[in-house]
Write an enzyme that holds these catalytic residues in place. Structure first.
Site, PDB file in Angstrom:
ATOM      1  N   GLU A  76       0.779  -1.340  -0.030  1.00 21.11           N
ATOM      2  CA  GLU A  76      -0.132  -0.057  -0.037  1.00 21.11           C
ATOM      3  C   GLU A  76       0.956   1.055  -0.083  1.00 21.11           C
ATOM      4  O   GLU A  76       0.541   2.068  -0.878  1.00 21.11           O
ATOM      5  CB  GLU A  76      -0.949  -0.024   1.232  1.00 21.11           C
ATOM      6  CG  GLU A  76      -2.037   0.894   1.237  1.00 21.11           C
ATOM      7  CD  GLU A  76      -2.917   0.675   2.025  1.00 21.11           C
ATOM      8  OE1 GLU A  76      -4.257   0.732   1.916  1.00 21.11           O
ATOM      9  OE2 GLU A  76      -2.835   0.833   3.456  1.00 21.11           O
ATOM     10  N   ASP A  77       1.963   1.303   0.897  1.00 23.41           N
ATOM     11  CA  ASP A  77       2.597   2.391   0.902  1.00 23.41           C
ATOM     12  C   ASP A  77       3.718   2.749  -0.072  1.00 23.41           C
ATOM     13  O   ASP A  77       4.505   3.781  -0.182  1.00 23.41           O
ATOM     14  CB  ASP A  77       3.312   2.454   2.559  1.00 23.41           C
ATOM     15  CG  ASP A  77       2.176   2.544   3.486  1.00 23.41           C
ATOM     16  OD1 ASP A  77       1.015   2.715   3.123  1.00 23.41           O
ATOM     17  OD2 ASP A  77       2.571   2.475   4.578  1.00 23.41           O
TER      18      ASP A  77
END
Ligand code: MN
Length: 733
Positions: A76-77
């Site tokens: 996600e990051d």
């Protein structure tokens, strides 16, 4: 709290149960990807995955869980540098699936409704086909809770609330007791910091100097039991701050009344052993009067069995002792299913609770001797093969049977939504309404107020009984004969309760009279309404008795022959007859309705009903000003009901509905005649005329009869063409 990755890696290595190279690869990749990123606290981001991996390790999870813990925020990051497929290639399907699951569970939590929160908890489970997703997610949440102090007060509150409502109960259900207690206690410290601090202070004051108390007490009890040669297992626990908090607030106890701050549990082989152990404990320690409870001879309602006593340990500190057999313990921990399992030696596989109990038993068992791979494979289990969870556009979670369609969804929202459904969107795209929904999708129902209602073939693919029933309800009018018979039986049953005698003819006469009082066209309509459940016979009770006394009693008493004044022919005017046939209120056809004078609704108009005091239901146009104002009144909220036109009303309402037109025009001497002649030419019946002049302008109010919205619009369109007319509105007299 410090988390040292080298120490963690060393511990993994030393235990010999882990693929240490794989774990190191996961750590190095995470470290590389997160490099340069900071947490809100200003620390390096990698601290967080290290902490989560440490918690996961402490829960005795496997190599893949630890790898996933290291990598859980990378996809996600750091999406520009790593994809789920990269993780899959490098670490295999299990790690990738866990990372994917943990990422998907980053669902913003907005709802406050209890039912929705319950569904949300279930949805978490449904979305984690592999239970290791939940373990990693809980570890992630635990570390975030431990470091919540750097967030803003608003964030602290909402995250703590979410933890209390969703995560702690989940941890409890899958048997992660220690994580549950820590989550609750941390959440409490943000939700009620004052109450939390008070309990912390009291605990410190009272028990601060006896930190080793539990160890000592356990040792003392063990010594006594050993000397008697009993076979037992001892477990000790300190009550959590949140448990004390609940006890103090829910049972209004003072801190001094918490006797089970420390507790010991003794598990033994037989019931007789329980009493033997009790005797030994009472001999060795002084007991607190009034605290002994024998739930073995008198079990609790939920079949809980155990002996409870509270005794005084060293330093005058009380502690509770619970004594029970292994079987009693199993029932206490896992409920009835365990009782059954204990007896049959089989594993329950049906129902969520049974499955969760089974998982708890797996989690809590020491798992010695078993194959660890087999153990972790057994965590891949579809908890909800029979259910799915989808979102409304507002973020509420709706629980439906597996393979449900948007039609099921629409009826789960409200029958009014289902009946007006014309299409659906899933995740923003229009889909066929028989599409099978999947957990996690956002579903939106497209409605049209002019929809003629559900289609019969919807019945072939809806999955929920709720949708099926509501669609059937819509079509119930085709079962009229059957319903009339049912209605008659219901009435007979009701009269039987009063213990009165009557003939069939008298009964029908009562119903005929009642029907016309209530705005039904004939007695059969009332029977029909009772038969399909649209009218509750119990609610008719008072009226039934009145009519019985009025119509039947005089006939039964021979003396004064009174003229029958009630049995008016159902003349009741054709308007009423029409009204009860033309509107469906709250999915029920045949209610007594009248049309509001303020807006004179027509078939085709969007309408709504209002339950009046004593005159049945009044039907307004939805955009009537009285509706818009009325809906704002909190106290009347329950009185508004959905309403829609029947197909019959739209077909057959030829010239049946009175409406009023406000015609705004510049004054000309012939304006009234112009309007009247045009209406006559269009074969429109005029029911009233009123005029109001103001200066050069005139407002004509014409009452006319028309059939439906289209008809009215045609008339209005024609009138607009008259010279001088500049505006026409539908309105009241
Ligand atoms: Mn995280």
């Amino acid at each position: 709290m410090e988390y040292d990755v080298n120490e963690l890696l060393a511990r993994c290595d030393a235990s010999g149960c882990y693929d240490i190279d794989k774990i190191k690869r996961a750590y190095y990749l995470a470290e590389e990807l997160h490099r340069g990123q900071k947490r809100i606290s200003g620390e390096d981001y990698i601290i967080h995955p290290i902490a989560v991996a440490t918690i996961v390790y402490d829960c005795q999870l496997d190599t893949d869980s630890i790898c996933a813990a290291f990598l859980h925020d990378t996809v996600e990051d750091c999406s520009d540098r790593v994809t789920l497929d990269d993780v899959r290639r490098q670490f295999g399907n299990d790690v990738a699936d866990i990372v994917d699951g943990v990422t998907k569970l980053n669902i913003p939590f907005e709802t406050k409704q209890e039912a929705s929160i319950r569904n949300l908890r279930k949805m978490f489970l449904a979305m984690s086909k592999d239970l290791r997703v939940i373990f990693v997610k809980l570890a992630d949440r635990l570390h975030n809770m431990r470091t919540l102090d750097v967030r803003s007060p608003e964030k602290q509150r909402s995250i703590a609330l979410e933890t209390m409502h969703v995560y702690a109960p989940l941890a409890h259900r899958i048997g992660m007791q220690r994580i549950k207690l820590e989550l609750e206690t941390l959440a409490l410290s943000y939700l009620d910091p004052i109450g939390y601090a008070e309990i912390q202070k009291d605990t410190e004051k009272r028990y601060g100097e006896s930190k080793d108390f539990l160890t000592q007490a356990t040792k003392m009890v063990a010594q006594s039991l050993d000397s008697y040669g009993v076979h037992y297992r001892l477990e000790g626990r300190v009550k959590s701050t949140y448990s004390i908090y609940k006890k103090m607030y829910n049972q209004s106890k003072s801190f001094d009344e918490i006797y089970d701050f420390y507790a010991l549990r003794v598990l033994v082989d037989t019931e007789l052993d329980c009493y033997t152990v009790l005797g030994i404990i009472h001999e060795k320690f002084n007991s607190v009067p009034g605290r002994f409870k024998d739930y073995i001879s008198t079990p609790k309602q939920n079949l809980y069995r155990s002996l409870h006593t509270t005794v005084i340990g060293s330093g005058g500190i009380p502690f509770e002792v619970q004594i029970r057999t292994w079987e009693m313990h199993s029932v206490a921990e896992y409920g009835l299913a365990a009782h059954w399992k204990y007896k049959s030696g089989e594993r329950a596989t049906h129902g969520l609770d049974e499955k969760l109990r089974w998982i708890r038993s797996l989690v809590e068992s020491d798992n010695d001797g078993g194959d660890p791979d087999e153990f972790f494979n057994s965590l891949k289990i579809d908890l909800f093969e029979d259910e799915i969870f989808v979102f409304t556009p507002k973020g509420d979670v709706i629980n439906l049977p597996a393979r449900s369609t948007p039609v099921d969804f629409a009826y789960a929202i409200h029958s009014g939504v289902g009946n007006k459904m014309v299409g659906a969107k899933v995740n923003g795209n229009i889909v066929p309404i028989d599409t099978e929904l999947q957990t996690g999708q956002i579903v939106e129902v497209l409605t049209n107020p002019n929809s003629k209602g559900p289609s019969r073939d919807w019945l072939t693919y809806v999955r929920s009984s709720e949708a099926r029933n509501k669609i059937r309800m819509f079509f119930k009018k085709e079962m009229r004969e059957e319903n009339i018979q049912l209605g008659k039986q219901e009435i007979d049953r009701e009269f039987k309760r009063y213990g009165v005698r009557y003939t069939e003819a008298q009964r029908d006469k009562i119903m005929q009279s009642l029907a016309s009082r209530m705005g039904f066209a004939e007695g059969d309509d009332l029977y029909n309404s009772i038969g399909f459940g649209g009218m509750d016979v119990v609610k008719l009770g008072t009226k039934l008795k009145e009519e019985f006394n009025r119509l039947v009693v005089p006939e039964q008493e021979p003396a004064p022959v009174k003229p029958d004044i009630v049995d008016r022919p159902a003349r009741e005017d054709r308007k009423n007859k029409k009204s009860s046939e033309s509107v469906i209120v709250d999915n029920v056809e045949g209610c007594a309705v009248k049309f509001a004078k303020c807006c004179s609704p027509l078939p085709g108009d969007n309408i709504i009903g209002f339950i009046t005091k004593g005159y049945g239901i009044s039907i307004h146009k939805y955009d009537c000003i009285n509706v818009q104002n009325g809906l704002k009144r909190e106290e009347d909220r329950d009185r508004w009901v959905t309403a829609s036109w029947t197909a019959r009303a739209e077909r057959r309402a030829l010239g049946g509905f009175e409406i009023h037109l406000n015609i705004f025009a510049s004054y000309t001497p012939s304006i009234i005649a112009d309007v009247s002649i045009l209406l006559r030419d269009m074969k429109v019946e005029i029911t009233s005329v009123a005029t109001k002049e103001s200066g050069d302008n005139i407002v004509l109010n014409f009452g006319i009869r028309c059939s439906n919205t289209d008809h009215a619009n045609t008339i209005i369109g024609a009138l607009r063409k008259i010279k001088g007319v500049y505006e026409i509105t539908r309105g009241n007299q």
